[in-house]
Design a protein around this motif. Structure first.
Motif, PDB file in Angstrom:
ATOM      1  N   SER A  44       0.962  -1.309  -0.122  1.00 26.14           N
ATOM      2  CA  SER A  44       0.272  -0.001  -0.297  1.00 26.14           C
ATOM      3  C   SER A  44       1.042   0.891   0.127  1.00 26.14           C
ATOM      4  O   SER A  44       0.289   2.581  -0.756  1.00 26.14           O
ATOM      5  N   ILE A  45       2.236   1.082   0.514  1.00 24.23           N
ATOM      6  CA  ILE A  45       3.334   2.518   0.479  1.00 24.23           C
ATOM      7  C   ILE A  45       3.567   2.626  -0.806  1.00 24.23           C
ATOM      8  O   ILE A  45       2.737   3.920  -1.588  1.00 24.23           O
ATOM      9  N   VAL A  84      12.653  -0.325   8.210  1.00 23.30           N
ATOM     10  CA  VAL A  84      13.627   0.869   7.273  1.00 23.30           C
ATOM     11  C   VAL A  84      13.714   0.175   5.349  1.00 23.30           C
ATOM     12  O   VAL A  84      13.049   0.912   4.643  1.00 23.30           O
ATOM     13  N   LYS A  85      14.566  -0.811   5.593  1.00 16.62           N
ATOM     14  CA  LYS A  85      14.634  -1.390   4.457  1.00 16.62           C
ATOM     15  C   LYS A  85      13.435  -1.463   2.854  1.00 16.62           C
ATOM     16  O   LYS A  85      13.560  -1.085   1.853  1.00 16.62           O
ATOM     17  N   THR A  86      12.527  -1.696   3.412  1.00 12.63           N
ATOM     18  CA  THR A  86      11.543  -2.440   2.527  1.00 12.63           C
ATOM     19  C   THR A  86      10.743  -1.516   1.955  1.00 12.63           C
ATOM     20  O   THR A  86      10.812  -0.434   1.130  1.00 12.63           O
ATOM     21  N   VAL A  87      10.548  -0.139   3.491  1.00 11.36           N
ATOM     22  CA  VAL A  87      10.148   1.778   2.833  1.00 11.36           C
ATOM     23  C   VAL A  87      11.098   2.158   1.945  1.00 11.36           C
ATOM     24  O   VAL A  87      10.369   3.108   0.997  1.00 11.36           O
ATOM     25  N   VAL A  88      12.669   1.977   2.318  1.00 10.69           N
ATOM     26  CA  VAL A  88      13.782   2.638   1.034  1.00 10.69           C
ATOM     27  C   VAL A  88      13.555   2.027   0.043  1.00 10.69           C
ATOM     28  O   VAL A  88      13.461   2.903  -0.931  1.00 10.69           O
ATOM     29  N   GLU A  89      13.744   1.101  -0.285  1.00 13.47           N
ATOM     30  CA  GLU A  89      13.940  -0.013  -1.291  1.00 13.47           C
ATOM     31  C   GLU A  89      12.438   0.264  -2.384  1.00 13.47           C
ATOM     32  O   GLU A  89      12.146   0.903  -3.154  1.00 13.47           O
ATOM     33  N   ILE A  90      10.812   1.025  -2.121  1.00 11.43           N
ATOM     34  CA  ILE A  90       9.830   1.187  -2.020  1.00 11.43           C
ATOM     35  C   ILE A  90      10.109   2.866  -2.818  1.00 11.43           C
ATOM     36  O   ILE A  90       9.544   2.818  -4.012  1.00 11.43           O
ATOM     37  N   THR A  91      10.616   3.409  -1.970  1.00  4.17           N
ATOM     38  CA  THR A  91      10.505   4.886  -1.836  1.00  4.17           C
ATOM     39  C   THR A  91      11.404   4.802  -3.597  1.00  4.17           C
ATOM     40  O   THR A  91      11.078   5.215  -4.334  1.00  4.17           O
ATOM     41  N   GLU A  92      12.682   4.244  -3.371  1.00  2.00           N
ATOM     42  CA  GLU A  92      13.795   4.397  -4.177  1.00  2.00           C
ATOM     43  C   GLU A  92      12.714   3.760  -5.612  1.00  2.00           C
ATOM     44  O   GLU A  92      13.805   4.138  -6.977  1.00  2.00           O
ATOM     45  N   ASN A  93      12.045   2.798  -5.872  1.00  3.45           N
ATOM     46  CA  ASN A  93      11.841   2.231  -7.007  1.00  3.45           C
ATOM     47  C   ASN A  93      10.214   3.162  -7.463  1.00  3.45           C
ATOM     48  O   ASN A  93      10.575   3.224  -8.862  1.00  3.45           O
TER      49      ASN A  93
END
Length: 358
Positions: A44-45, A84-93
Motif C-alpha cells: 500500500s505504501i 526501514v529497508k522495505t520502505v527505502v526500497e519502495i521509495t527508491e523504486n
C-alpha cells in the motif's frame, strides 16, 4: 527546481511539493493519506507514493526527494531494519527517475538510498529529527530561542525541547524517547481508551475497565466536541460509523455497560475523565523535560510552548498546567499548510539546503 518531502508512517503518509524559483521556496502541493499498513500491507505504501507522484506531476530528472520514515515500527515487519529497508526500497523504486533520493537520519542529517540500506536503523522513526532540524531554523528566524514543541497526532505525542536555539534531545530511538518523555504514546484518534485509564467514574463509584478494544480516543474527542466526524479519519473500534451516538455507544462499553445501562450524560462524564487522564499523561512528560532542562541550568518558566497537530487542544491544556510563559499555535508561526505536514516539509527543505548550497 522541485523538492518533494515525504513522511512515511504506519498510519499516515504525508507529502509536500516545494518549488524553488526566483530565489525562494514555495509550497506547490500538499497531500495527506490515511494508510493503515497493518491492514493494507507494505504494498500500500507503493500505491500511495505512486499516486502522490502522479498528483504532484513530477517530471523525470527534474526533482529531488527527501523522506523520513516511521512505518518500520509496524508489526507487519519482523524487525525495524526490515521495515526501514522495505520502505527505502519502495521509495527508491517509485521515484527511480528523480535526480536523487535522500532519507532523514537520527543525527538530523541525510543519507542516500545506498547508505540507508547499509545501516537502516539510523533512519528508524527519524521524523522527529526532521522536525528538530526545522525548529532550529524557526528559532533563529522567529527569534524564539527557548521553547518546547508539542505535536499531538492521531497516535502519538512528540515533544522536542529547543534551548538557546538548539534541539536538546536525549533519545534517538523510540524506546529511549519513551524513557526520556520525548514521546508519549497517546493520540487523538487511535489510542485505545483502556490504555489511557484503568478505571472510569460509574454511577458515583469507579468501575475498572475492560481491556478490550471497545472505544478509541477518537470517540472521546468526538463526544466532547474537540473533533468533528469528518476529522475522525481512522477506523473505529467496532467498524461502525462516526456519529455522536455511535461514539457514545462505544464508550459505554468500556466499563462493560451499554446505552441501556448508561445515559448520554453519564457517558459524557466518562469521556471527560478519560480526556483529563490523557492531558495528564502529556503534562507528566512535559514536567519530566522541564525538570531536565532546569538541571542543565535553563529556566523552564521562561520557555514558550509551540503546539501542533490534530491534538493541539490537549497540548494547550497540558502546557498551560506545566507553566510555560506563553503558548503559540504552530499555524501562526509557520502557517497552517506547513503545519499539517511539518516533518515532510522539513525533509524537503533539508534536501533543498543540501542541493542549493552545492
Amino acid at each position: 527546481m522541485v523538492f518533494v518531502g515525504l513522511d512515511i508512517g504506519g498510519a499516515n503518509i504525508k507529502a509536500v511539493k516545494v518549488v524553488y524559483e526566483e530565489n525562494s521556496l514555495k509550497i506547490a502541493n500538499v497531500a495527506r493519506v490515511y494508510n493503515p499498513i497493518w491492514v493494507l500491507g507494505p504494498k500500500s505504501i507503493e500505491n500511495v507514493l505512486s499516486d502522490v507522484k502522479k498528483v504532484f506531476g513530477l517530471e523525470r530528472g527534474k526533482y529531488y526527494v527527501g523522506a523520513c520514515i516511521t512505518a518500520e515500527l509496524s508489526d507487519v515487519f519482523e524487525t525495524k531494519d526490515v521495515g526501514v529497508k522495505t520502505v527505502v526500497e519502495i521509495t527508491e523504486n517509485v521515484f527511480d527517475d528523480s535526480i536523487e533520493n535522500y532519507f532523514v537520519s537520527i543525527d538530523m542529517g541525510l543519507k542516500s538510498g545506498e547508505e540507508a540500506l547499509r545501516n537502516p536503523i539510523v533512519l528508524a522513526a527519524a521524523n522527529w529529527a526532521a522536525s528538530a532540524w526545522l525548529l532550529e531554523r524557526i528559532s533563529v528566524e522567529k527569534m524564539i530561542r527557548d521553547f518546547v514543541f508539542v505535536d499531538i497526532g492521531s497516535t502519538t505525542t512528540t515533544i522536542i525541547p529547543i534551548a538557546s536555539g538548539k534541539a536538546m534531545i536525549r533519545g534517538f530511538w523510540d524506546p529511549e524517547k519513551l524513557a526520556f518523555g520525548e514521546i508519549v504514546y497517546t493520540g487523538v484518534l487511535r489510542t485505545n481508551v483502556c490504555s489511557i485509564v484503568d478505571k472510569v467514574p460509574y454511577k458515583g463509584f469507579f468501575a475498572r475497565v475492560s481491556s478490550e478494544r471497545f472505544a478509541l480516543s477518537g470517540d472521546i474527542h468526538l463526544v466532547l466536541g474537540y473533533i468533528k466526524s469528518d476529522e475522525y479519519t481512522t477506523e473505529t473500534a467496532d467498524g461502525r460509523g462516526k456519529s455522536f451516538e455511535e461514539a457514545i455507544a462505544r464508550i459505554a462499553r468500556v466499563p462493560c455497560a451499554d446505552t441501556k445501562m448508561l445515559s448520554v450524560d453519564e457517558v459524557i462524564e466518562i469521556a471527560r475523565y478519560v480526556y483529563e487522564a490523557q492531558v495528564f499523561k502529556v503534562f507528566e512528560a512535559l514536567m519530566q523535560i522541564r525538570s531536565w532542562l532546569a538541571s542543565k541550568g535553563f529556566k523552564p518558566s521562561l520557555f514558550s510552548a509551540i503546539v501542533a497537530g490534530i491534538g493541539k487542544h490537549i497540548a494547550v491544556e497540558a502546557c498551560r498546567r506545566a507553566g510555560f510563559k506563553e503558548i503559540l499555535d504552530i499555524d501562526n508561526v509557520v502557517g497552517s499548510k506547513i503545519a499539517s505536514v511539518f516533518p515532510a516539509y522539513a525533509s524537503a527543505l533539508m534536501v533543498a539546503e543540501k542541493v542549493l548550497r552545492k
